[in-house]
Design a protein around this motif. Sequence first.
Motif, PDB file in Angstrom:
ATOM      1  N   ALA A 181       0.827  -1.216   0.000  1.00  0.00           N
ATOM      2  CA  ALA A 181       0.000   0.000   0.000  1.00  0.00           C
ATOM      3  C   ALA A 181       0.858   1.262   0.000  1.00  0.00           C
ATOM      4  O   ALA A 181       0.381   2.331  -0.379  1.00  0.00           O
ATOM      5  CB  ALA A 181      -0.933  -0.005   1.211  1.00  0.00           C
ATOM      6  N   ASN A 182       2.126   1.175   0.406  1.00  0.00           N
ATOM      7  CA  ASN A 182       3.032   2.323   0.385  1.00  0.00           C
ATOM      8  C   ASN A 182       3.805   2.429  -0.931  1.00  0.00           C
ATOM      9  O   ASN A 182       4.784   3.160  -1.014  1.00  0.00           O
ATOM     10  CB  ASN A 182       4.021   2.244   1.551  1.00  0.00           C
ATOM     11  CG  ASN A 182       3.337   2.431   2.876  1.00  0.00           C
ATOM     12  OD1 ASN A 182       2.318   3.098   2.960  1.00  0.00           O
ATOM     13  ND2 ASN A 182       3.884   1.839   3.916  1.00  0.00           N
ATOM     14  N   SER A 183       3.416   1.674  -1.953  1.00  0.00           N
ATOM     15  CA  SER A 183       4.021   1.655  -3.288  1.00  0.00           C
ATOM     16  C   SER A 183       5.463   1.152  -3.304  1.00  0.00           C
ATOM     17  O   SER A 183       6.224   1.489  -4.197  1.00  0.00           O
ATOM     18  CB  SER A 183       3.961   3.041  -3.933  1.00  0.00           C
ATOM     19  OG  SER A 183       2.620   3.457  -4.067  1.00  0.00           O
ATOM     20  N   HIS A 184       5.841   0.347  -2.320  1.00  0.00           N
ATOM     21  CA  HIS A 184       7.157  -0.293  -2.350  1.00  0.00           C
ATOM     22  C   HIS A 184       7.068  -1.530  -3.237  1.00  0.00           C
ATOM     23  O   HIS A 184       6.106  -2.279  -3.158  1.00  0.00           O
ATOM     24  CB  HIS A 184       7.591  -0.722  -0.939  1.00  0.00           C
ATOM     25  CG  HIS A 184       7.711   0.409   0.020  1.00  0.00           C
ATOM     26  ND1 HIS A 184       7.339   0.289   1.340  1.00  0.00           N
ATOM     27  CD2 HIS A 184       8.150   1.676  -0.135  1.00  0.00           C
ATOM     28  CE1 HIS A 184       7.559   1.430   1.962  1.00  0.00           C
ATOM     29  NE2 HIS A 184       8.043   2.292   1.077  1.00  0.00           N
ATOM     30  N   CYS A 215       8.378  -2.037   4.876  1.00  0.00           N
ATOM     31  CA  CYS A 215       7.412  -1.522   5.850  1.00  0.00           C
ATOM     32  C   CYS A 215       6.636  -2.621   6.571  1.00  0.00           C
ATOM     33  O   CYS A 215       5.944  -2.349   7.544  1.00  0.00           O
ATOM     34  CB  CYS A 215       6.429  -0.560   5.173  1.00  0.00           C
ATOM     35  SG  CYS A 215       5.428  -1.309   3.888  1.00  0.00           S
ATOM     36  N   GLY A 216       6.707  -3.868   6.110  1.00  0.00           N
ATOM     37  CA  GLY A 216       6.032  -4.971   6.784  1.00  0.00           C
ATOM     38  C   GLY A 216       4.589  -5.179   6.387  1.00  0.00           C
ATOM     39  O   GLY A 216       3.949  -6.118   6.854  1.00  0.00           O
ATOM     40  N   LEU A 217       4.050  -4.329   5.523  1.00  0.00           N
ATOM     41  CA  LEU A 217       2.661  -4.494   5.090  1.00  0.00           C
ATOM     42  C   LEU A 217       2.557  -5.613   4.062  1.00  0.00           C
ATOM     43  O   LEU A 217       3.534  -5.927   3.382  1.00  0.00           O
ATOM     44  CB  LEU A 217       2.151  -3.186   4.477  1.00  0.00           C
ATOM     45  CG  LEU A 217       2.013  -2.003   5.412  1.00  0.00           C
ATOM     46  CD1 LEU A 217       1.580  -0.761   4.627  1.00  0.00           C
ATOM     47  CD2 LEU A 217       1.017  -2.288   6.511  1.00  0.00           C
ATOM     48  N   PRO A 218       1.379  -6.219   3.917  1.00  0.00           N
ATOM     49  CA  PRO A 218       1.221  -7.228   2.874  1.00  0.00           C
ATOM     50  C   PRO A 218       1.289  -6.586   1.488  1.00  0.00           C
ATOM     51  O   PRO A 218       0.810  -5.466   1.290  1.00  0.00           O
ATOM     52  CB  PRO A 218      -0.158  -7.833   3.143  1.00  0.00           C
ATOM     53  CG  PRO A 218      -0.878  -6.808   3.948  1.00  0.00           C
ATOM     54  CD  PRO A 218       0.162  -6.057   4.716  1.00  0.00           C
ATOM     55  N   ALA A 219       1.913  -7.280   0.552  1.00  0.00           N
ATOM     56  CA  ALA A 219       2.057  -6.787  -0.819  1.00  0.00           C
ATOM     57  C   ALA A 219       1.418  -7.785  -1.771  1.00  0.00           C
ATOM     58  O   ALA A 219       1.475  -8.993  -1.537  1.00  0.00           O
ATOM     59  CB  ALA A 219       3.530  -6.597  -1.153  1.00  0.00           C
ATOM     60  N   GLY A 220       0.813  -7.273  -2.842  1.00  0.00           N
ATOM     61  CA  GLY A 220       0.161  -8.115  -3.831  1.00  0.00           C
ATOM     62  C   GLY A 220       0.748  -7.884  -5.213  1.00  0.00           C
ATOM     63  O   GLY A 220       1.551  -6.967  -5.427  1.00  0.00           O
ATOM     64  N   GLN A 221       0.329  -8.703  -6.167  1.00  0.00           N
ATOM     65  CA  GLN A 221       0.883  -8.636  -7.518  1.00  0.00           C
ATOM     66  C   GLN A 221       0.223  -7.570  -8.376  1.00  0.00           C
ATOM     67  O   GLN A 221       0.743  -7.216  -9.419  1.00  0.00           O
ATOM     68  CB  GLN A 221       0.760 -10.003  -8.188  1.00  0.00           C
ATOM     69  CG  GLN A 221       1.592 -11.060  -7.502  1.00  0.00           C
ATOM     70  CD  GLN A 221       1.453 -12.414  -8.161  1.00  0.00           C
ATOM     71  OE1 GLN A 221       1.180 -12.507  -9.352  1.00  0.00           O
ATOM     72  NE2 GLN A 221       1.649 -13.466  -7.387  1.00  0.00           N
ATOM     73  N   ASP A 222      -0.919  -7.040  -7.955  1.00  0.00           N
ATOM     74  CA  ASP A 222      -1.610  -5.999  -8.716  1.00  0.00           C
ATOM     75  C   ASP A 222      -1.149  -4.630  -8.210  1.00  0.00           C
ATOM     76  O   ASP A 222      -1.438  -4.249  -7.070  1.00  0.00           O
ATOM     77  CB  ASP A 222      -3.121  -6.148  -8.542  1.00  0.00           C
ATOM     78  CG  ASP A 222      -3.903  -5.179  -9.417  1.00  0.00           C
ATOM     79  OD1 ASP A 222      -3.282  -4.474 -10.241  1.00  0.00           O
ATOM     80  OD2 ASP A 222      -5.136  -5.149  -9.276  1.00  0.00           O
ATOM     81  N   ARG A 223      -0.417  -3.912  -9.039  1.00  0.00           N
ATOM     82  CA  ARG A 223       0.145  -2.619  -8.625  1.00  0.00           C
ATOM     83  C   ARG A 223      -0.942  -1.597  -8.338  1.00  0.00           C
ATOM     84  O   ARG A 223      -0.821  -0.771  -7.426  1.00  0.00           O
ATOM     85  CB  ARG A 223       1.078  -2.100  -9.717  1.00  0.00           C
ATOM     86  CG  ARG A 223       1.790  -0.852  -9.334  1.00  0.00           C
ATOM     87  CD  ARG A 223       2.743  -0.406 -10.407  1.00  0.00           C
ATOM     88  NE  ARG A 223       3.703   0.529  -9.853  1.00  0.00           N
ATOM     89  CZ  ARG A 223       4.828   0.845 -10.418  1.00  0.00           C
ATOM     90  NH1 ARG A 223       5.163   0.313 -11.562  1.00  0.00           N
ATOM     91  NH2 ARG A 223       5.645   1.699  -9.853  1.00  0.00           N
ATOM     92  N   ALA A 224      -2.028  -1.632  -9.098  1.00  0.00           N
ATOM     93  CA  ALA A 224      -3.099  -0.648  -8.932  1.00  0.00           C
ATOM     94  C   ALA A 224      -3.945  -0.922  -7.688  1.00  0.00           C
ATOM     95  O   ALA A 224      -4.522   0.003  -7.117  1.00  0.00           O
ATOM     96  CB  ALA A 224      -3.994  -0.638 -10.163  1.00  0.00           C
ATOM     97  N   ASN A 225      -4.049  -2.169  -7.262  1.00  0.00           N
ATOM     98  CA  ASN A 225      -4.875  -2.542  -6.103  1.00  0.00           C
ATOM     99  C   ASN A 225      -4.076  -3.386  -5.119  1.00  0.00           C
ATOM    100  O   ASN A 225      -4.289  -4.596  -5.014  1.00  0.00           O
ATOM    101  CB  ASN A 225      -6.115  -3.317  -6.560  1.00  0.00           C
ATOM    102  CG  ASN A 225      -7.006  -2.476  -7.439  1.00  0.00           C
ATOM    103  OD1 ASN A 225      -7.275  -1.330  -7.133  1.00  0.00           O
ATOM    104  ND2 ASN A 225      -7.446  -3.048  -8.544  1.00  0.00           N
ATOM    105  N   PRO A 226      -3.157  -2.782  -4.363  1.00  0.00           N
ATOM    106  CA  PRO A 226      -2.406  -3.578  -3.375  1.00  0.00           C
ATOM    107  C   PRO A 226      -3.318  -3.971  -2.212  1.00  0.00           C
ATOM    108  O   PRO A 226      -4.345  -3.330  -1.977  1.00  0.00           O
ATOM    109  CB  PRO A 226      -1.308  -2.621  -2.917  1.00  0.00           C
ATOM    110  CG  PRO A 226      -1.858  -1.268  -3.150  1.00  0.00           C
ATOM    111  CD  PRO A 226      -2.738  -1.388  -4.353  1.00  0.00           C
ATOM    112  N   PRO A 227      -2.973  -5.016  -1.473  1.00  0.00           N
ATOM    113  CA  PRO A 227      -3.800  -5.412  -0.326  1.00  0.00           C
ATOM    114  C   PRO A 227      -3.840  -4.307   0.724  1.00  0.00           C
ATOM    115  O   PRO A 227      -2.873  -3.575   0.909  1.00  0.00           O
ATOM    116  CB  PRO A 227      -3.095  -6.646   0.236  1.00  0.00           C
ATOM    117  CG  PRO A 227      -2.128  -7.074  -0.784  1.00  0.00           C
ATOM    118  CD  PRO A 227      -1.847  -5.916  -1.670  1.00  0.00           C
TER     119      PRO A 227
END
Length: 115
Positions: free
Chosen positions: A36-39, A62-74
């Motif tokens: 969600a922080n665009s990392h 940052c420890g946040l969950p990251a997803g494969q969709d750049r436009a809609n991160p978890p």
Amino acid sequence: MAGGNAIRGSRVGAGPMGEAERGDAAPRRRVSYWCANSHETQPSFAYDSGSEVPETWDCPRCGLPAGQDRANPPQPPKTEPYKTHLAYVKERRSESDGKAILEAALAKHRAKRGL
């Protein structure tokens, strides 16, 4: 012998560590994940591992969950503030229930003491 040309920190028989000694590396693919922080994180996975690539990956920055969709991160997980024991008791019991329980406990205590 301070001015010798010996390589410091090596031993006899030590050679360069390379693919010849370790074997060939498995073919890999890099997968991009965004939080969600665009990392952006790009872990690599073996092609022939037989397992699926995970849908989410923890961002190392940052420890946040990251997803494969750049436009809609978890979305970041919701964190609940710390609750005291009293807060949990107040969720389960009303004020009148608390007074009744206190009076019963006091009556039992007074009966033991003979008052």
